[in-house]
Design a protein around this motif. Structure first.
Motif, PDB file in Angstrom:
ATOM      1  N   ASP B   1       5.427   2.125   1.585  1.00 23.02           N
ATOM      2  CA  ASP B   1       4.033   2.034   0.787  1.00 23.02           C
ATOM      3  C   ASP B   1       4.363   2.411  -0.447  1.00 23.02           C
ATOM      4  O   ASP B   1       5.145   3.636  -0.623  1.00 23.02           O
ATOM      5  CB  ASP B   1       2.900   2.481   1.150  1.00 23.02           C
ATOM      6  CG  ASP B   1       2.288   1.836   2.281  1.00 23.02           C
ATOM      7  OD1 ASP B   1       1.315   2.489   2.879  1.00 23.02           O
ATOM      8  OD2 ASP B   1       2.527   0.641   2.389  1.00 23.02           O
ATOM      9  N   THR B   2       4.225   1.792  -1.651  1.00 20.24           N
ATOM     10  CA  THR B   2       4.297   2.233  -3.046  1.00 20.24           C
ATOM     11  C   THR B   2       3.310   3.332  -3.362  1.00 20.24           C
ATOM     12  O   THR B   2       2.300   3.083  -3.168  1.00 20.24           O
ATOM     13  CB  THR B   2       4.358   1.186  -3.929  1.00 20.24           C
ATOM     14  OG1 THR B   2       5.133   0.173  -3.627  1.00 20.24           O
ATOM     15  CG2 THR B   2       4.760   1.486  -5.254  1.00 20.24           C
ATOM     16  N   ALA B   3       3.859   4.537  -3.851  1.00 14.86           N
ATOM     17  CA  ALA B   3       3.018   5.647  -4.030  1.00 14.86           C
ATOM     18  C   ALA B   3       2.228   5.465  -5.283  1.00 14.86           C
ATOM     19  O   ALA B   3       1.032   5.646  -5.327  1.00 14.86           O
ATOM     20  CB  ALA B   3       3.883   6.898  -4.368  1.00 14.86           C
ATOM     21  N   VAL B   4       2.826   4.961  -6.681  1.00 13.16           N
ATOM     22  CA  VAL B   4       2.086   4.691  -7.736  1.00 13.16           C
ATOM     23  C   VAL B   4       2.665   3.272  -8.142  1.00 13.16           C
ATOM     24  O   VAL B   4       3.588   3.004  -8.428  1.00 13.16           O
ATOM     25  CB  VAL B   4       2.385   5.738  -8.851  1.00 13.16           C
ATOM     26  CG1 VAL B   4       1.781   5.103  -9.898  1.00 13.16           C
ATOM     27  CG2 VAL B   4       2.197   6.979  -8.401  1.00 13.16           C
ATOM     28  N   SER B   5       1.580   2.381  -7.916  1.00 15.33           N
ATOM     29  CA  SER B   5       1.819   1.142  -8.289  1.00 15.33           C
ATOM     30  C   SER B   5       1.062   0.518  -9.707  1.00 15.33           C
ATOM     31  O   SER B   5       0.012   0.870  -9.724  1.00 15.33           O
ATOM     32  CB  SER B   5       1.518   0.061  -7.002  1.00 15.33           C
ATOM     33  OG  SER B   5       0.135  -0.092  -6.736  1.00 15.33           O
ATOM     34  N   GLN B   6       1.649  -0.231 -10.414  1.00 14.42           N
ATOM     35  CA  GLN B   6       1.413  -0.728 -11.884  1.00 14.42           C
ATOM     36  C   GLN B   6       1.089  -2.377 -11.651  1.00 14.42           C
ATOM     37  O   GLN B   6       2.287  -2.951 -11.279  1.00 14.42           O
ATOM     38  CB  GLN B   6       2.099  -0.365 -12.891  1.00 14.42           C
ATOM     39  CG  GLN B   6       2.099   0.961 -13.074  1.00 14.42           C
ATOM     40  CD  GLN B   6       2.897   1.481 -14.132  1.00 14.42           C
ATOM     41  OE1 GLN B   6       3.723   2.419 -14.127  1.00 14.42           O
ATOM     42  NE2 GLN B   6       2.865   0.738 -15.403  1.00 14.42           N
ATOM     43  N   ASN B  26      -1.842   6.145  -4.036  1.00 13.72           N
ATOM     44  CA  ASN B  26      -2.151   6.164  -2.794  1.00 13.72           C
ATOM     45  C   ASN B  26      -1.629   7.652  -2.340  1.00 13.72           C
ATOM     46  O   ASN B  26      -1.472   7.793  -0.926  1.00 13.72           O
ATOM     47  CB  ASN B  26      -1.804   5.235  -1.884  1.00 13.72           C
ATOM     48  CG  ASN B  26      -0.255   4.860  -1.640  1.00 13.72           C
ATOM     49  OD1 ASN B  26       0.556   5.819  -2.358  1.00 13.72           O
ATOM     50  ND2 ASN B  26       0.239   3.861  -0.954  1.00 13.72           N
ATOM     51  N   LEU B  27      -1.458   8.683  -3.043  1.00 12.10           N
ATOM     52  CA  LEU B  27      -1.004   9.643  -2.856  1.00 12.10           C
ATOM     53  C   LEU B  27      -2.310  10.747  -2.665  1.00 12.10           C
ATOM     54  O   LEU B  27      -1.953  12.072  -2.277  1.00 12.10           O
ATOM     55  CB  LEU B  27      -0.183  10.349  -3.771  1.00 12.10           C
ATOM     56  CG  LEU B  27       0.979   9.428  -4.152  1.00 12.10           C
ATOM     57  CD1 LEU B  27       1.826   9.864  -5.158  1.00 12.10           C
ATOM     58  CD2 LEU B  27       1.992   9.758  -2.720  1.00 12.10           C
ATOM     59  N   GLY B  28      -3.393  10.331  -2.873  1.00 14.34           N
ATOM     60  CA  GLY B  28      -4.534  11.399  -2.952  1.00 14.34           C
ATOM     61  C   GLY B  28      -4.557  12.435  -4.007  1.00 14.34           C
ATOM     62  O   GLY B  28      -5.376  13.533  -3.868  1.00 14.34           O
ATOM     63  N   LYS B  71     -10.906   7.924  -8.176  1.00 16.22           N
ATOM     64  CA  LYS B  71      -9.848   8.974  -8.323  1.00 16.22           C
ATOM     65  C   LYS B  71      -8.629   8.396  -7.851  1.00 16.22           C
ATOM     66  O   LYS B  71      -7.597   8.749  -8.448  1.00 16.22           O
ATOM     67  CB  LYS B  71     -10.049  10.082  -7.103  1.00 16.22           C
ATOM     68  CG  LYS B  71      -9.390  11.296  -7.502  1.00 16.22           C
ATOM     69  CD  LYS B  71     -10.003  12.503  -6.400  1.00 16.22           C
ATOM     70  CE  LYS B  71      -9.331  12.354  -5.190  1.00 16.22           C
ATOM     71  NZ  LYS B  71      -9.413  13.615  -4.513  1.00 16.22           N
ATOM     72  N   ALA B  72      -8.505   7.090  -7.357  1.00 17.63           N
ATOM     73  CA  ALA B  72      -7.192   6.399  -7.052  1.00 17.63           C
ATOM     74  C   ALA B  72      -6.651   5.574  -8.184  1.00 17.63           C
ATOM     75  O   ALA B  72      -5.696   4.915  -8.083  1.00 17.63           O
ATOM     76  CB  ALA B  72      -7.138   5.700  -5.662  1.00 17.63           C
ATOM     77  N   HIS B  73      -7.431   5.136  -9.079  1.00 17.78           N
ATOM     78  CA  HIS B  73      -7.293   4.103 -10.115  1.00 17.78           C
ATOM     79  C   HIS B  73      -7.479   4.604 -11.429  1.00 17.78           C
ATOM     80  O   HIS B  73      -8.427   5.526 -11.741  1.00 17.78           O
ATOM     81  CB  HIS B  73      -8.028   2.915  -9.901  1.00 17.78           C
ATOM     82  CG  HIS B  73      -7.995   2.211  -8.543  1.00 17.78           C
ATOM     83  ND1 HIS B  73      -8.581   2.855  -7.225  1.00 17.78           N
ATOM     84  CD2 HIS B  73      -7.186   0.988  -8.202  1.00 17.78           C
ATOM     85  CE1 HIS B  73      -8.370   1.840  -6.414  1.00 17.78           C
ATOM     86  NE2 HIS B  73      -7.511   0.950  -6.785  1.00 17.78           N
TER      87      HIS B  73
END
Lengths: 113, 112
Positions: B1-6, B26-28, B71-73
């Protein structure tokens, strides 16, 4: 005010040779310092950081950097360059509250076979 | 899974248009950032959000507005695009401002 200067926009070394990438900072108080690496078409990855613990900081991929307050420097070194080290390297400085974060202009490392 | 995706990875559009770039992690992590990297590779922080609070704004034109639905976006909206907006925009996140930032792969914005 803080700033960071990277001497040499391009550095070329032979495979197996010493890598030295220079970074100098200006700050009224000792800041926190970072080195990031950017591979083509990718985001930045943190190599190492200095946050006022040991002045010699070891990072990933065999890199290390030494904080020298008297020289206001935080140069990045690696004893033996590998072809996979070819990338762009950024030095960054932050104040101790992490309210201000500045990057240097980057140094592109080329490794020759 | 990609941690930070743009998304999108590439964006080509005309001057004057309004566009958005999305970022999800998705790293919290509780802090997210937007950076602009120009053609000379100079990287400049634009915004950061910590628990929905804007904590850094480096004198960016008000045509740029970050929006964080949760928080995730942390999405980046740009109005009335100008030629000088052409750059690579990077999203990043960290758990606390004093922790290492994880970067996305960037969005390459080209203004025609």
């Amino acid at each position: 005010a803080q700033s960071v200067t990277q001497l040499g926009s391009h550095v070329s070394v032979s495979e197996g040779a010493l890598v030295l990438l220079r970074c100098n900072y200006s700050s009224s108080v000792p800041p926190y310092l970072f080195w990031y690496v950017q591979y083509p078409n990718q985001g930045l990855q943190l190599l190492l950081k200095y946050t006022s613990a040991a002045t010699l900081v070891k990072g990933i991929n065999g890199f290390e950097a030494e904080f020298k307050k008297s020289e206001t420097s935080f140069h990045l070194t690696k004893p033996s360059a590998h072809m996979s080290d070819a990338a762009e390297y950024f030095c960054a400085v932050s104040d101790r509250n992490f309210n201000k974060f500045y990057f240097g202009s980057g140094t592109k490392l080329n490794v020759k076979p | 899974d990609t941690a930070v995706s743009q998304t999108p990875k590439y964006l080509v559009t005309q001057m004057g248009n309004d566009k958005s770039i999305k970022c999800e992690q998705n790293l919290g992590h509780d802090t997210m950032y937007w950076y602009k990297q120009d053609s000379k590779k100079f990287l400049k922080i634009m915004f950061s959000y910590n628990n929905k609070e804007l904590i850094i704004n480096e004198t960016v034109p008000n045509r740029f507005s970050p929006k964080s639905p949760d928080k995730a976006h942390l999405n980046l909206h740009i109005n009335s695009l100008e030629l000088g907006d052409s750059a690579v925009y990077f999203c990043a996140s960290s758990q606390g401002r004093d922790q290492p930032q994880h970067f996305g792969d960037g969005t390459r914005l080209s203004i025609l």
